[in-house]
Enzyme design. Structure first.
Site, PDB file in Angstrom:
ATOM      1  N   TYR A  93      30.405  27.782  39.040  1.00 11.73           N
ATOM      2  CA  TYR A  93      29.119  28.024  38.372  1.00 11.73           C
ATOM      3  C   TYR A  93      28.338  26.738  38.341  1.00 11.73           C
ATOM      4  CZ  TYR A  93      27.494  32.431  36.784  1.00 11.73           C
ATOM      5  OH  TYR A  93      26.907  33.660  36.769  1.00 11.73           O
TER       6      TYR A  93
ATOM      7  N   GLU B 288      24.545  26.446  37.492  1.00 14.06           N
ATOM      8  CA  GLU B 288      23.135  26.646  37.116  1.00 14.06           C
ATOM      9  C   GLU B 288      22.421  25.306  37.004  1.00 14.06           C
ATOM     10  OE1 GLU B 288      23.210  28.969  33.535  1.00 14.06           O
ATOM     11  OE2 GLU B 288      23.133  30.836  34.647  1.00 14.06           O
TER      12      GLU B 288
ATOM     13  N   ASP C 214       5.794  33.670  55.586  1.00 14.50           N
ATOM     14  CA  ASP C 214       7.145  34.227  55.455  1.00 14.50           C
ATOM     15  C   ASP C 214       7.696  34.382  56.869  1.00 14.50           C
ATOM     16  OD1 ASP C 214       9.379  35.793  55.266  1.00 14.50           O
ATOM     17  OD2 ASP C 214       8.470  37.333  53.989  1.00 14.50           O
TER      18      ASP C 214
ATOM     19  N   THR D 182      14.376  33.916  55.413  1.00 10.23           N
ATOM     20  CA  THR D 182      15.776  34.288  55.239  1.00 10.23           C
ATOM     21  C   THR D 182      16.577  33.319  56.110  1.00 10.23           C
ATOM     22  OG1 THR D 182      15.754  35.761  57.139  1.00 10.23           O
ATOM     23  CG2 THR D 182      15.253  36.762  55.011  1.00 10.23           C
TER      24      THR D 182
ATOM     25  N   LYS E  97      18.656  35.866  59.890  1.00 10.66           N
ATOM     26  CA  LYS E  97      18.085  36.593  61.036  1.00 10.66           C
ATOM     27  C   LYS E  97      18.189  35.685  62.268  1.00 10.66           C
ATOM     28  CE  LYS E  97      15.574  39.519  57.839  1.00 10.66           C
ATOM     29  NZ  LYS E  97      14.286  40.020  57.333  1.00 10.66           N
TER      30      LYS E  97
ATOM     31  N   ARG F 188      23.713  35.414  54.854  1.00 13.54           N
ATOM     32  CA  ARG F 188      22.579  36.033  54.155  1.00 13.54           C
ATOM     33  C   ARG F 188      22.108  35.042  53.098  1.00 13.54           C
ATOM     34  NH1 ARG F 188      22.984  40.948  56.224  1.00 13.54           N
ATOM     35  NH2 ARG F 188      20.950  41.482  55.391  1.00 13.54           N
TER      36      ARG F 188
HETATM   37  C1  LIG Z   1      13.925  40.457  56.055  1.00 11.01           C
HETATM   38  C2  LIG Z   1      12.641  40.054  55.448  1.00 11.01           C
HETATM   39  C3  LIG Z   1      12.543  39.704  54.089  1.00 11.01           C
HETATM   40  C4  LIG Z   1      13.617  39.985  53.054  1.00 11.01           C
HETATM   41  O1  LIG Z   1      14.838  39.544  53.218  1.00 11.01           O
HETATM   42  P1  LIG Z   1      16.099  40.182  52.440  1.00 11.01           P
HETATM   43  O2  LIG Z   1      17.102  39.138  52.676  1.00 11.01           O
HETATM   44  O3  LIG Z   1      16.351  41.490  53.078  1.00 11.01           O
HETATM   45  O4  LIG Z   1      15.722  40.293  51.003  1.00 11.01           O
HETATM   46  C5  LIG Z   1      11.344  39.214  53.625  1.00 11.01           C
HETATM   47  N1  LIG Z   1      10.290  39.088  54.433  1.00 11.01           N
HETATM   48  C6  LIG Z   1      10.324  39.441  55.729  1.00 11.01           C
HETATM   49  C7  LIG Z   1       9.103  39.275  56.568  1.00 11.01           C
HETATM   50  C8  LIG Z   1      11.503  39.948  56.275  1.00 11.01           C
HETATM   51  O5  LIG Z   1      11.525  40.320  57.548  1.00 11.01           O
END
Ligand SMILES: *Cc1c(COP(=O)(O)O)cnc(C)c1O
Length: 448
Positions: free
Chosen positions: A52, A54, A197, A223, A226, A232
């Site tokens: 933990y 925080e 994003d 993220t 991907k 993740r």
């Molecule tokens: C995949 C994605 C997210 C969210 O990611 P999670 O890990 O699924 O919460 C946010 N924005 C875009 C553009 C994405 O493709």
């Protein structure tokens, strides 16, 4: 306690093995997925999971965080170096919580925000009505034109009319390069924050095959699982442009993540992000990222030369959107199921101005990160494109009943028929043979 899971929990172990076999013998073509290295899995699966912590490095609420501090600081430094930014927060649990933290840092409930509309390829968290981001904030969605490209004139007009606090750029189903520079100018002209994003394309950005948003955006979220090929997770980065606009922006982001939204960070995930970032800065990751895009273009070409229509007639990145309107409204569901019967996993997806509904959309989305990780190249893309096109044509005579009551029974019958279809079976066998030539993860070891 340290006994192997194969002995202590054969039930879960059996499922892990089954999933391992499924991915080994099939083509995962969902563009938001990737297969990570053994090093990433090792960083995830250890006692950093148990701590933990925080707070932030040197400012924790619990004792015993000497090494957590070191690993989190290392991850932050790697993120800063990889993306060339002055500030990074690596604690968000995933992409959606990272985006929520941006709202918490910049907006009050009721403030106006703008984002890429979900049905045009945008993400839920950019203000879609079913997400809290479309309920707690006044959301003004922007769209793509009928040719599938972002409508910059509309974005400019909406921004001038609504004066949003924050504008998102980035999407989930968009096959072209994002116009960061143009969006940066629009945001500046109305005094908005531009948040890029890059959840999908962050690996391509590090690999140098997609333009970086860093010179144009105030904040960048991503993220880590991907194209970046990590665990993740999520990250939020503040750019120099962001700090110039608001010198407190880094602190506002950190406070929004903790204590604003989250409790203890997932330290094992942080360690694994560090590993993925280091891998992504190696020269061979540049080759990998370039190959993802080459494969994507080759797959697009193969599909189109076999009579399949793509939104924007091609791709700049790792994904493409297939427009199935010539085969009937709502055809995405049929194609998704038929491809799954041939061990090819894709997701149904809406296309711009979809004539059907999000649950029965008229497109599918596919991408090349995992098959590139397996080592496949242009030659294999040509085969895969042909198989997909053959399957689309094989099921062209099925049509979604307009009567909603009839749909369930019709789809059930469809699934039964495709499971017995000899042409689909033949393609499935060819897929399995191809997969054998590109063994997944000799180092994964889940099947041993
Ligand atoms: C995949 C994605 C997210 C969210 O990611 P999670 O890990 O699924 O919460 C946010 N924005 C875009 C553009 C994405 O493709």
């Amino acid at each position: 306690m340290m006994n192997d899971i194969s002995k202590t929990d054969p039930e879960v172990y059996g499922l892990i093995k089954k999933e391992g076999t499924r991915i080994r013998d099939g083509l995962e073509l969902i563009p938001s997925e990737n297969f990570v290295s053994k090093a990433v899995l090792q960083a995830l699966g250890n006692f950093f999971n148990c701590k933990y912590s925080e707070g932030y490095a040197k400012k924790r609420y619990y004792a015993g965080n000497r090494f957590v501090d070191e690993v989190e600081t290392l991850t932050i430094e790697r993120a800063k170096k990889a993306f060339k930014v002055p500030h990074a927060n690596v604690q968000p649990y995933s992409g959606s919580p990272a985006n929520l933290a941006v709202y918490v840092a910049l907006c009050k409930p009721g403030d106006t925000i703008m984002g890429h509309n979900l049905l045009d390829g945008g993400h839920l968290t950019h203000g879609w009505k079913a997400s809290v981001t479309g309920q707690y904030y006044k959301s003004v969605p922007y769209h793509v034109k009928t040719d599938g490209y972002l409508d910059l004139d509309e974005i400019k007009n909406l921004a001038e009319q609504h004066k949003p606090k924050l504008i998102w750029v980035g999407a989930t189903a968009y096959a072209r390069e994002f116009p960061f520079e143009e969006l940066g100018k629009i945001a500046d002209s109305v005094g908005a924050y531009l948040v890029a994003d890059i959840a999908h394309v962050s690996g391509l950005v590090i690999g140098g095959v997609h333009k970086s948003p860093v010179p144009y955006a105030h904040i960048v979220t991503t993220t880590t699982h991907k194209t970046l090929r990590g665990p993740r997770g999520g990250m939020i980065m503040v750019t120099q442009k962001g700090l110039d606009k608001d010198p407190e922006l880094d602190k506002k982001i950190d406070r929004a993540v903790f204590p604003g939204l989250q409790g203890g960070p997932h330290d094992n995930q942080t360690a694994a992000i560090a590993v993925a970032l280091e891998e992504a800065m190696k020269p061979n990751f540049k080759e990998y990222a370039a190959q993802i895009v080459k494969n994507s273009k080759a797959l697009a070409k193969s599909l189109m030369s076999n009579g399949i229509k793509l939104v924007t007639n091609g791709t700049d990145n790792h994904m493409m959107l297939v427009d199935l309107t010539p085969f009937g409204k709502g055809h995405g569901t049929f194609v998704q199921d038929a491809l799954e019967a041939a061990n090819m996993t894709v997701n149904k997806n809406t296309i711009p101005a979809d004539p059907s509904s999000p649950f029965y959309p008229t497109g599918i989305r596919l991408g090349t990160p995992t098959i590139t990780t397996r080592g496949m190249k242009e030659k294999e893309m040509e085969m895969i494109g042909k198989w997909i096109a053959d399957i689309v044509k094989e099921i062209k005579d099925y049509n979604l009943p307009s009567d909603k009551e009839e749909r369930k029974a019709y789809l059930k019958k469809f699934k039964e028929e495709i499971s017995k279809n000899e042409n689909i079976k033949k393609i499935k066998n060819e897929v399995v043979e191809l997969c054998k030539k590109f063994p997944l993860y000799p180092e994964f070891d889940v099947l041993k």
